[in-house]
Design a protein around this motif. Structure first.
Motif, PDB file in Angstrom:
ATOM      1  N   SER A 217      46.025 -34.183  26.000  1.00 34.53           N
ATOM      2  CA  SER A 217      45.149 -35.385  25.737  1.00 34.53           C
ATOM      3  C   SER A 217      45.111 -36.397  26.913  1.00 34.53           C
ATOM      4  O   SER A 217      44.334 -37.199  27.563  1.00 34.53           O
ATOM      5  CB  SER A 217      45.652 -36.192  24.650  1.00 34.53           C
ATOM      6  OG  SER A 217      45.510 -35.494  23.415  1.00 34.53           O
ATOM      7  N   ALA A 239      33.082 -30.377  25.068  1.00 32.97           N
ATOM      8  CA  ALA A 239      34.474 -30.111  26.021  1.00 32.97           C
ATOM      9  C   ALA A 239      34.389 -30.139  27.297  1.00 32.97           C
ATOM     10  O   ALA A 239      35.202 -30.432  28.212  1.00 32.97           O
ATOM     11  CB  ALA A 239      34.952 -28.829  25.272  1.00 32.97           C
ATOM     12  N   PRO A 244      36.876 -37.064  29.400  1.00 34.52           N
ATOM     13  CA  PRO A 244      38.038 -37.364  28.283  1.00 34.52           C
ATOM     14  C   PRO A 244      37.872 -38.861  27.949  1.00 34.52           C
ATOM     15  O   PRO A 244      37.481 -39.724  28.692  1.00 34.52           O
ATOM     16  CB  PRO A 244      39.448 -36.955  29.231  1.00 34.52           C
ATOM     17  CG  PRO A 244      38.773 -36.210  30.138  1.00 34.52           C
ATOM     18  CD  PRO A 244      37.511 -36.534  30.591  1.00 34.52           C
ATOM     19  N   GLY A 247      35.815 -34.889  26.005  1.00 34.48           N
ATOM     20  CA  GLY A 247      35.965 -33.698  26.455  1.00 34.48           C
ATOM     21  C   GLY A 247      37.432 -33.381  26.976  1.00 34.48           C
ATOM     22  O   GLY A 247      38.365 -34.135  27.142  1.00 34.48           O
ATOM     23  N   ALA A 248      37.597 -32.069  27.608  1.00 33.27           N
ATOM     24  CA  ALA A 248      38.653 -31.593  27.906  1.00 33.27           C
ATOM     25  C   ALA A 248      39.120 -32.012  29.534  1.00 33.27           C
ATOM     26  O   ALA A 248      38.191 -31.892  30.356  1.00 33.27           O
ATOM     27  CB  ALA A 248      38.860 -29.956  27.795  1.00 33.27           C
ATOM     28  N   LYS A 285      39.852 -23.599  24.838  1.00 33.77           N
ATOM     29  CA  LYS A 285      40.228 -25.014  25.111  1.00 33.77           C
ATOM     30  C   LYS A 285      39.783 -26.113  24.056  1.00 33.77           C
ATOM     31  O   LYS A 285      38.602 -26.213  23.967  1.00 33.77           O
ATOM     32  CB  LYS A 285      39.820 -25.663  26.398  1.00 33.77           C
ATOM     33  CG  LYS A 285      40.166 -27.061  26.499  1.00 33.77           C
ATOM     34  CD  LYS A 285      41.860 -27.186  26.623  1.00 33.77           C
ATOM     35  CE  LYS A 285      42.235 -28.419  26.574  1.00 33.77           C
ATOM     36  NZ  LYS A 285      43.795 -28.519  26.793  1.00 33.77           N
ATOM     37  N   SER A 286      40.700 -26.460  22.941  1.00 27.11           N
ATOM     38  CA  SER A 286      40.234 -27.267  21.964  1.00 27.11           C
ATOM     39  C   SER A 286      40.473 -28.606  22.333  1.00 27.11           C
ATOM     40  O   SER A 286      41.289 -29.200  22.795  1.00 27.11           O
ATOM     41  CB  SER A 286      41.245 -26.866  20.718  1.00 27.11           C
ATOM     42  OG  SER A 286      40.767 -27.897  19.675  1.00 27.11           O
ATOM     43  N   THR A 287      39.339 -29.437  22.266  1.00 29.74           N
ATOM     44  CA  THR A 287      39.341 -31.054  22.247  1.00 29.74           C
ATOM     45  C   THR A 287      39.580 -31.625  21.002  1.00 29.74           C
ATOM     46  O   THR A 287      39.725 -32.870  20.867  1.00 29.74           O
ATOM     47  CB  THR A 287      38.170 -31.342  23.119  1.00 29.74           C
ATOM     48  OG1 THR A 287      36.993 -31.147  22.343  1.00 29.74           O
ATOM     49  CG2 THR A 287      38.169 -30.817  24.267  1.00 29.74           C
TER      50      THR A 287
END
Length: 315
Positions: A217, A239, A244, A247-248, A285-287
């Motif tokens: 995070s 994402a 952020p 998003g990632a 990639k999980s956000t």
């Protein structure tokens, strides 16, 4: 409205039911059937307060308020705390209020597992490395123990004692001497850390490895070379398109035209996953996404009603 405390929330989040529900939500996201604005956050001196509302057809409307804060006593670690409210999608009645911490942990572990099951080369995932020793890593290990008890699991983290404690959640799991050792031996890597800098390096990943990254995070968990070489998957286009915290970190500034496939499109057969390429590196990639919270809180509500758990309040 039904109110569930932490213990009741955790008990109501049956792993197999959450795994099914998040799959349904991911498909709905990919089909653009959900309503869920990008996550917003108010920044504080120690972290953030985020808000995530969403609606998924057939599951309902829900909203999560979540705080992400650093742990001043343990640099590099942090806390995720919050509340999730479920509303009837037809008449707007408040149906349930649950603890957001176990809900976030279980739905995040479920979506990471969904990604691995869809994209890994080996049935049953093969050799699994879980990187991290905090709450999310423990939730991942507990979910794997419930739904894939035959996997060969290795745990790695900075603190060997915490790694041993986490590994105890998956019977038979071993503790690696270091993160590199665990990653080099893995077919599937679950990266579940509070990293502010990469903890997984491209040169450690063998051909055909799948990585489900759910942490980071405050910064990237994966190095730029891993992102450069991988087939990329995410829950939603934001994402990569949103900065952020929505998003990632890893997916910012992708090259123009770089494909980012939605996991829900793989689950419903609209788009290929690795498309038969057993040597390809894949990264999910999980956000986080509000639709996943809707799915998980719906499971918790239905199980609690079935079991007679919780307290009814008039709101």
């Amino acid at each position: 409205m039904l109110v569930l405390d932490r213990r009741q929330t955790a008990a109501a989040l049956r792993p197999d039911a959450v795994l099914d529900a998040v799959g349904r939500a991911l498909v709905a996201v990919a089909r653009e059937e959900v309503s869920a604005p990008p996550r917003i956050a108010a920044l504080t001196p120690t972290g953030l307060l985020g808000a995530m509302p969403g609606w998924v057809p057939g599951l309902g409307a829900a909203a999560k308020l979540v705080t992400v804060t650093a742990d001043p006593g343990h640099p590099g670690r942090g806390f995720h705390r919050g509340l999730v409210a479920l509303f009837d999608e037809h008449d707007g009645r408040a149906l349930a209020l649950v603890d957001g911490e176990p809900l976030t942990e279980v739905r995040t572990a479920a979506v990471a597992t969904r990604g691995a099951l869809a994209l890994a080369v080996r049935p049953g995932l093969g050799r699994v490395a879980v990187i991290g020793t905090g709450a999310q890593a423990r939730a991942q290990l507990a979910l794997l123990a419930a739904v894939l008890p035959g996997a060969r699991v290795t745990v790695a983290g900075r603190d060997p004692e915490r790694a041993r404690a986490a590994a105890a959640l998956f019977p038979g799991a071993r503790v690696a001497p270091g993160i590199e050792d665990a990653v080099r031996a893995a077919d599937v890597v679950f990266c579940c850390t509070g990293a502010t800098a990469p903890v997984v390096r491209r040169e450690w990943l063998a051909p055909g490895t799948h990585v489900s990254s759910v942490g980071g995070s405050q910064g990237p968990e994966l190095d730029a070379a891993t992102v450069r070489d991988a087939l990329l998957f995410a829950e939603w286009p934001g994402a990569a398109a949103s900065p952020p915290p929505a998003g990632a970190h890893e997916l910012q500034d992708l090259a123009p035209g770089r494909p980012l496939t939605l996991l829900g499109s793989v689950l419903d057969g609209t788009r290929p996953g690795r498309d038969g390429d057993t040597d390809a590196l894949t990264v999910f990639k999980s956000t986080g996404h509000a639709a996943l919270d809707v799915a998980a809180v719906r499971v918790a509500y239905e199980v609690a009603v079935e079991q007679g758990w919780g307290v009814r309040v008039d709101l």
